[in-house]
Design an enzyme around this catalytic site. Structure first.
Site, PDB file in Angstrom:
ATOM      1  N   TYR A 188       0.913  -1.145   0.000  1.00  0.00           N
ATOM      2  CA  TYR A 188       0.000   0.000   0.000  1.00  0.00           C
ATOM      3  C   TYR A 188       0.947   1.188   0.000  1.00  0.00           C
ATOM      4  O   TYR A 188       1.662   1.424   0.971  1.00  0.00           O
ATOM      5  CB  TYR A 188      -0.903  -0.006   1.241  1.00  0.00           C
ATOM      6  N   LYS A 304      -1.885  -4.363  -8.900  1.00  0.00           N
ATOM      7  CA  LYS A 304      -3.110  -5.088  -8.536  1.00  0.00           C
ATOM      8  C   LYS A 304      -4.290  -4.122  -8.481  1.00  0.00           C
ATOM      9  O   LYS A 304      -4.203  -3.083  -7.820  1.00  0.00           O
ATOM     10  CB  LYS A 304      -2.927  -5.761  -7.178  1.00  0.00           C
ATOM     11  N   HIS A 328     -10.629  -6.093  -5.791  1.00  0.00           N
ATOM     12  CA  HIS A 328     -10.436  -6.188  -4.343  1.00  0.00           C
ATOM     13  C   HIS A 328     -11.583  -6.981  -3.702  1.00  0.00           C
ATOM     14  O   HIS A 328     -12.025  -6.681  -2.593  1.00  0.00           O
ATOM     15  CB  HIS A 328     -10.345  -4.775  -3.746  1.00  0.00           C
ATOM     16  N   ILE A 362     -13.199 -16.545  -6.965  1.00  0.00           N
ATOM     17  CA  ILE A 362     -12.699 -17.924  -7.074  1.00  0.00           C
ATOM     18  C   ILE A 362     -13.037 -18.669  -5.784  1.00  0.00           C
ATOM     19  O   ILE A 362     -12.678 -18.222  -4.697  1.00  0.00           O
ATOM     20  CB  ILE A 362     -11.170 -17.942  -7.301  1.00  0.00           C
TER      21      ILE A 362
HETATM   22  C1  FMN Z   1     -10.162 -10.003   4.829  1.00  0.00           C
HETATM   23  C2  FMN Z   1      -9.553  -9.479   3.569  1.00  0.00           C
HETATM   24  C3  FMN Z   1      -8.413  -8.699   3.630  1.00  0.00           C
HETATM   25  C4  FMN Z   1      -7.805  -8.242   2.463  1.00  0.00           C
HETATM   26  N1  FMN Z   1      -6.654  -7.509   2.564  1.00  0.00           N
HETATM   27  C5  FMN Z   1      -6.042  -7.087   1.436  1.00  0.00           C
HETATM   28  C6  FMN Z   1      -4.819  -6.389   1.512  1.00  0.00           C
HETATM   29  O1  FMN Z   1      -4.294  -6.146   2.581  1.00  0.00           O
HETATM   30  N2  FMN Z   1      -4.236  -5.990   0.346  1.00  0.00           N
HETATM   31  C7  FMN Z   1      -4.785  -6.252  -0.883  1.00  0.00           C
HETATM   32  O2  FMN Z   1      -4.218  -5.886  -1.909  1.00  0.00           O
HETATM   33  N3  FMN Z   1      -5.948  -6.930  -0.974  1.00  0.00           N
HETATM   34  C8  FMN Z   1      -6.573  -7.363   0.143  1.00  0.00           C
HETATM   35  N4  FMN Z   1      -7.743  -8.069   0.038  1.00  0.00           N
HETATM   36  C9  FMN Z   1      -8.264  -8.405  -1.296  1.00  0.00           C
HETATM   37  C10 FMN Z   1      -7.701  -9.754  -1.766  1.00  0.00           C
HETATM   38  O3  FMN Z   1      -6.309  -9.685  -1.981  1.00  0.00           O
HETATM   39  C11 FMN Z   1      -8.346 -10.188  -3.099  1.00  0.00           C
HETATM   40  O4  FMN Z   1      -8.165  -9.178  -4.068  1.00  0.00           O
HETATM   41  C12 FMN Z   1      -9.844 -10.497  -2.973  1.00  0.00           C
HETATM   42  O5  FMN Z   1     -10.143 -11.084  -1.725  1.00  0.00           O
HETATM   43  C13 FMN Z   1     -10.264 -11.419  -4.103  1.00  0.00           C
HETATM   44  O6  FMN Z   1     -11.628 -11.611  -4.125  1.00  0.00           O
HETATM   45  P1  FMN Z   1     -12.358 -12.862  -3.428  1.00  0.00           P
HETATM   46  O7  FMN Z   1     -12.393 -12.508  -1.957  1.00  0.00           O
HETATM   47  O8  FMN Z   1     -13.685 -12.921  -4.058  1.00  0.00           O
HETATM   48  O9  FMN Z   1     -11.513 -14.075  -3.693  1.00  0.00           O
HETATM   49  C14 FMN Z   1      -8.369  -8.539   1.202  1.00  0.00           C
HETATM   50  C15 FMN Z   1      -9.516  -9.333   1.143  1.00  0.00           C
HETATM   51  C16 FMN Z   1     -10.104  -9.795   2.305  1.00  0.00           C
HETATM   52  C17 FMN Z   1     -11.328 -10.664   2.194  1.00  0.00           C
END
Ligand code: FMN
Ligand code: NAG
Ligand code: NAG
Ligand code: NAG
Ligand code: NAG
Ligand code: NAG
Length: 368
Positions: A188, A304, A328, A362
């Protein structure tokens, strides 16, 4: 062993056994050289047959999620399960798999010598094209947090991505992950270049090989479940460990909030400092990428949060090594397209030029 189990076990094996005894031995005493991902199902059936044991967690995503809901504090569950606004992007991610895109099975194709999911990603041969997504604040869900997930990905030989919102620092995650295993770091992007440089240098020093820059979260999404609770774990010091441990952040603050004698007030200030510097409210722009290159060098940099063909093309033009198609998990922009719906056009536009990763919705092997 019950004879009727044999057909399903047989399906899960990769063997060239000669005799019936060899075949049965290879099922009852599998060894590392014959293990495949589907050996897991053989193990489940065998454990039940031999020891009357059932798996500790469901293999069905919805049942797994339901048991997490029962076990977790409600705020932690909602933090993971929730999305932005009316959560229509969360739903769109899944709908893209369930409605628009279905599998047409093909038959009688050669798969010998064996099914093989192996692939090469950023000069590493991996057993499967799977990377652990950056997930912050994992101690919300279990005390072992990032250490546990990093250890499992190390055992599997699959890349682990450490988040800047991690509740565990670079060194501890690297140790849990294991020497020589593939590790990525998700940034970040701080508003202060000194912090950016320090995080990237620390990541490199601990063997993180690929830089993932999440560019869709320069400000936190309108997360209605968390808002309704006022739930924000970071201020309580969960998910800020990267900042707390950072030497440059400590110098700027004038104290070390991880020291044994640190006061509660200092811990809170250091946590707040990490939050405001990494969620800066102003988006970085393409030309800023050169600053990351200065520190990260020629090692891979991946952006990303890409969902549009134009942005995917821009990533190629700006010399990035890859993009991760992601919204995200629907946690940032409500009313967005399903991530899978973006995939064909982007693949068409940039395939062969840079590496394309994907997430969003997914939920099982069928989605891969
Ligand atoms: C609890 C949680 C925390 C996450 N924290 C981050 C993070 O710190 N950095 C980031 O780039 N994405 C974060 N994400 C997004 C995930 O990397 C990812 O893009 C996303 O969960 C994919 O979608 P899905 O949950 O449907 O598989 C987070 C997602 C969740 C559920
Ligand atoms: C592993 O299993 C295969 C097939 O059953 C066998 O040929 C091989 O010798 C075994 N290897 C070891 C180390 O036991
Ligand atoms: C099978 O049982 C063993 C011994 O209890 C256990 O270690 C293993 O995790 C079980 N496997 C599965 C897939 O549940
Ligand atoms: C899978 O394929 C790769 C690339 O061809 C090869 O290096 C690897 O040994 C194969 N793995 C197995 C288990 O056959
Ligand atoms: C904690 O100890 C260090 C020296 O070890 C000192 O510099 C610092 O001021 C102390 N912090 C507090 C809050 O007392
Ligand atoms: C990004 O570039 C803009 C425009 O040149 C500049 O104002 C800004 O400070 C840069 N930010 C970072 C983090 O490099």
């Amino acid at each position: 062993m019950k004879p009727h189990l044999l057909p399903s076990l047989f399906l899960a094996l990769t063997v060239s056994a000669q005799s019936a005894q060899d075949l049965i031995d290879s099922i009852l005493h599998p060894n590392a050289s014959t293990q495949t991902y589907s050996s897991y199902s053989s193990e489940i059936y065998l454990n039940h047959t031999l020891y009357n044991q059932t798996p500790i967690a469901s293999t069905n995503y919805e049942r797994l999620e339901a048991s997490a809901k029962q076990l977790l504090p409600a705020a932690a569950y909602d933090y993971a399960a929730g999305g932005a606004g009316l959560e229509t992007t969360v739903a769109a991610n899944r709908a893209a798999f369930d409605r628009q895109w279905r599998i047409t099975p093909r038959i009688m194709r050669p798969i010998l010598p064996s099914r093989n999911l192996s692939t090469v990603l950023f000069h590493r041969r991996l057993p499967a094209p799977i990377v652990m997504a950056p997930i912050g604040v994992q101690t919300l869900f279990h005390a072992t947090g990032e250490r546990a997930t990093a250890r499992v990905f190390g055992e599997l030989g699959l890349p682990y991505t450490l988040s800047t919102a991690s509740s565990t620092g670079f060194a501890a995650v690297a140790a849990a992950n294991g020497a020589g295993n593939p590790r990525w770091y998700q940034l970040y992007w701080p508003s202060d270049d000194d912090l950016t440089r320090s995080y990237l240098q620390t990541a490199k020093a601990h063997g993180y090989e690929v830089l993932v820059v999440t560019v869709d979260t320069w400000d936190l999404g309108w997360r209605t479940r968390d808002l309704d609770r006022g739930f924000f774990p970071f201020i309580d010091g969960v998910g800020v460990q990267i900042g707390l441990e950072d030497a440059v952040a400590q110098r700027k603050l004038g104290f070390d909030a991880t020291a044994a004698n640190a006061t509660a007030e200092q811990k809170r200030l250091a946590a707040l400092y990490h939050v405001v510097t990494t969620s800066r409210g102003v988006s970085p722009v393409w030309r800023n990428v050169s600053k990351l290159r200065e520190v990260w060098g020629d090692a891979p940099i991946v952006i990303k949060g890409v969902q549009s063909v134009e942005d995917a093309r821009a990533a190629v033009e700006w010399g990035l090594d890859g993009i991760i198609l992601s919204n995200h998990g629907g946690r940032q922009i409500d009313g967005a397209i399903g991530s899978l719906d973006a995939l064909p056009g982007i693949v068409e536009a940039v395939k062969g030029k840079i590496t394309i990763g994907f997430d969003g919705g997914i939920r099982s092997g069928a989605d891969m």
